[in-house]
Design an enzyme around this catalytic site. Structure first.
Site, PDB file in Angstrom:
ATOM      1  N   HIS A 128      -5.991   4.754  -0.126  1.00  0.00           N
ATOM      2  CA  HIS A 128      -5.508   5.735  -1.104  1.00  0.00           C
ATOM      3  C   HIS A 128      -4.325   5.165  -1.899  1.00  0.00           C
ATOM      4  O   HIS A 128      -4.145   3.955  -1.942  1.00  0.00           O
ATOM      5  CB  HIS A 128      -5.179   7.058  -0.408  1.00  0.00           C
ATOM      6  CG  HIS A 128      -6.244   7.435   0.596  1.00  0.00           C
ATOM      7  ND1 HIS A 128      -7.442   7.987   0.216  1.00  0.00           N
ATOM      8  CD2 HIS A 128      -6.299   7.286   1.950  1.00  0.00           C
ATOM      9  CE1 HIS A 128      -8.187   8.179   1.314  1.00  0.00           C
ATOM     10  NE2 HIS A 128      -7.528   7.760   2.368  1.00  0.00           N
ATOM     11  N   GLU A 165      -0.870  10.432   3.919  1.00  0.00           N
ATOM     12  CA  GLU A 165      -1.568   9.259   4.433  1.00  0.00           C
ATOM     13  C   GLU A 165      -1.271   8.037   3.564  1.00  0.00           C
ATOM     14  O   GLU A 165      -1.123   6.927   4.067  1.00  0.00           O
ATOM     15  CB  GLU A 165      -3.080   9.528   4.461  1.00  0.00           C
ATOM     16  CG  GLU A 165      -3.882   8.341   4.979  1.00  0.00           C
ATOM     17  CD  GLU A 165      -5.390   8.546   4.828  1.00  0.00           C
ATOM     18  OE1 GLU A 165      -5.799   9.630   4.380  1.00  0.00           O
ATOM     19  OE2 GLU A 165      -6.134   7.611   5.151  1.00  0.00           O
ATOM     20  N   HIS A 220      -5.999   3.258   7.322  1.00  0.00           N
ATOM     21  CA  HIS A 220      -6.084   4.706   7.061  1.00  0.00           C
ATOM     22  C   HIS A 220      -5.523   5.490   8.229  1.00  0.00           C
ATOM     23  O   HIS A 220      -5.282   4.955   9.312  1.00  0.00           O
ATOM     24  CB  HIS A 220      -7.551   5.129   6.866  1.00  0.00           C
ATOM     25  CG  HIS A 220      -8.138   4.660   5.589  1.00  0.00           C
ATOM     26  ND1 HIS A 220      -8.291   5.478   4.498  1.00  0.00           N
ATOM     27  CD2 HIS A 220      -8.596   3.432   5.222  1.00  0.00           C
ATOM     28  CE1 HIS A 220      -8.826   4.778   3.509  1.00  0.00           C
ATOM     29  NE2 HIS A 220      -9.024   3.533   3.918  1.00  0.00           N
ATOM     30  N   GLU A 302      -8.738   3.764  11.367  1.00  0.00           N
ATOM     31  CA  GLU A 302      -8.120   5.090  11.294  1.00  0.00           C
ATOM     32  C   GLU A 302      -7.112   5.104  12.440  1.00  0.00           C
ATOM     33  O   GLU A 302      -7.475   5.197  13.612  1.00  0.00           O
ATOM     34  CB  GLU A 302      -9.172   6.195  11.487  1.00  0.00           C
ATOM     35  CG  GLU A 302     -10.254   6.239  10.417  1.00  0.00           C
ATOM     36  CD  GLU A 302      -9.778   6.894   9.117  1.00  0.00           C
ATOM     37  OE1 GLU A 302      -8.613   7.317   9.037  1.00  0.00           O
ATOM     38  OE2 GLU A 302     -10.599   6.980   8.180  1.00  0.00           O
TER      39      GLU A 302
HETATM   40 ZN    ZN Z   1      -7.986   7.540   4.337  1.00  0.00          ZN
END
Ligand code: ZN
Length: 338
Positions: A128, A165, A220, A302
């Site tokens: 992102h 995030e 992430h 993640e």
């Molecule tokens: Zn993400």
């Protein structure tokens, strides 16, 4: 994803594709590296168990042995979540910058420092962008990911308190860069807070490809529900469609991902996900443009769930993020033979 959190996550790119993966480890058979890995991962689980004691997470399981297929979870989409507060300094500075600049140029080949990773090029992809919240039109456009189309990028999730995030991923990525550069690697980030939004997932993949990176990791944190916790590494599925052909990268990416999973546990004490991957800490997906379009070994991680109170304590800690960066970096280093 199957959970109802605001951000079914995972998103970005990298890959591999033309030609066979470069050989590593001085030409030793790939199987040797897998064999070496399994004990490492197992040892990491044991360390985690000793350190953390009995918890309410599912007990970690041994990572799949070479040749075994990983757990493939049902297709998990990548919808963007609703915007989190965009009041961070990063958001402001990103928003005030001009149009997205071309992502950092790929160096011809590592100038390299000294250290075990001299001559290796690592691309880190911070998921992102803190400015994405202000550029919804741009990030919502569709891009082709070989077997379908996806949004260019998503906003990412955030903690309930508004820690995004995008700030998390950039922070961990910079810590990883410092760690890897200290050990001689040349490190390139797909975005470094220098652009207002994005890049799109296809461009994120292209950056790794153009750089001919030896390894790419997309960082992430997830946006699932309270009680869902732990980390998981996402591996590329075999995809051959349109511009996507992950055939050459499936195997080396699994090697990379297993090493990262094992060493991440060891460094952070974070347990494997209790809601994805059946306790292995590994998931395989065919719907992520960042993986589909990659022609070099690439995985996503993640790091935890930003909507779970226990994980949030970790994700918002500077000291813990340093451990996370170290664990991921050590996995990369192991993969690169450093
Ligand atoms: Zn993400």
């Amino acid at each position: 994803m199957s959970y109802a959190g605001p951000e079914p996550d995972g998103f970005d790119e990298d890959y591999y594709r033309d030609g066979a993966p470069r050989r590593r480890f001085g030409g030793r058979p790939v199987l040797v590296t897998f064999a070496a890995l399994v004990p490492t991962a197992l040892a990491a689980w044991l360390v985690w168990q000793v350190v953390s004691g009995p918890g309410d997470s599912e007990p970690p399981k041994v990572l799949p042995a070479p040749g075994q297929s990983s757990t493939v979870s049902p297709s998990q989409d990548e919808k963007a979540s609703s915007p989190a507060p965009s009041t961070s300094k990063e958001s402001k500075s990103a928003a005030s910058s001009s149009a997205p600049s071309k992502a950092s140029k790929a160096p011809a080949k590592p100038a390299g420092g000294s250290g075990p990773l001299k001559g290796k090029l690592v691309v880190i992809d911070p998921g992102h962008n803190p400015g994405n919240f202000r550029h919804t039109t741009e990030i919502n456009r569709s891009v082709n990911v070989g077997n379908g189309s996806k949004e260019c990028d998503t906003t990412g999730t955030s903690t309930n308190a508004g820690y995004t995030e995008a700030r998390f991923t950039l922070d961990v990525a910079k810590r990883m860069r410092a760690y890897l550069e200290q050990r001689g690697a040349t490190v390139q980030l797909t975005q470094d807070g220098h652009r207002a939004w994005g890049p799109c997932v296809d461009e994120r993949a292209e950056i790794g490809n153009k750089a001919k990176a030896d390894a790419v990791v997309s960082v992430h944190a997830d946006g699932s529900g309270e009680g869902n916790r732990g980390f998981h590494v996402i591996l590329p599925a075999s995809v051959r469609a349109g511009a996507a052909d992950t055939t050459p990268i499936v195997k080396p990416s699994r090697d990379l991902g297993e090493r990262i999973a094992g060493l991440y546990v060891k460094a952070t004490g974070q347990a494997p996900s209790n809601y994805v991957g059946g306790g292995t800490g590994l998931d395989t997906r065919s719907d992520l443009g960042g993986l589909n379009l990659s022609k070099v070994p690439k995985v996503f991680i993640e790091c935890g769930n930003m909507r779970d109170s226990q994980d949030v304590e970790r994700l918002t800690s500077d000291a813990w993020r340093q451990k996370a960066a170290q664990g991921i970096s050590e996995g990369i280093m192991s993969f690169l033979g450093g």
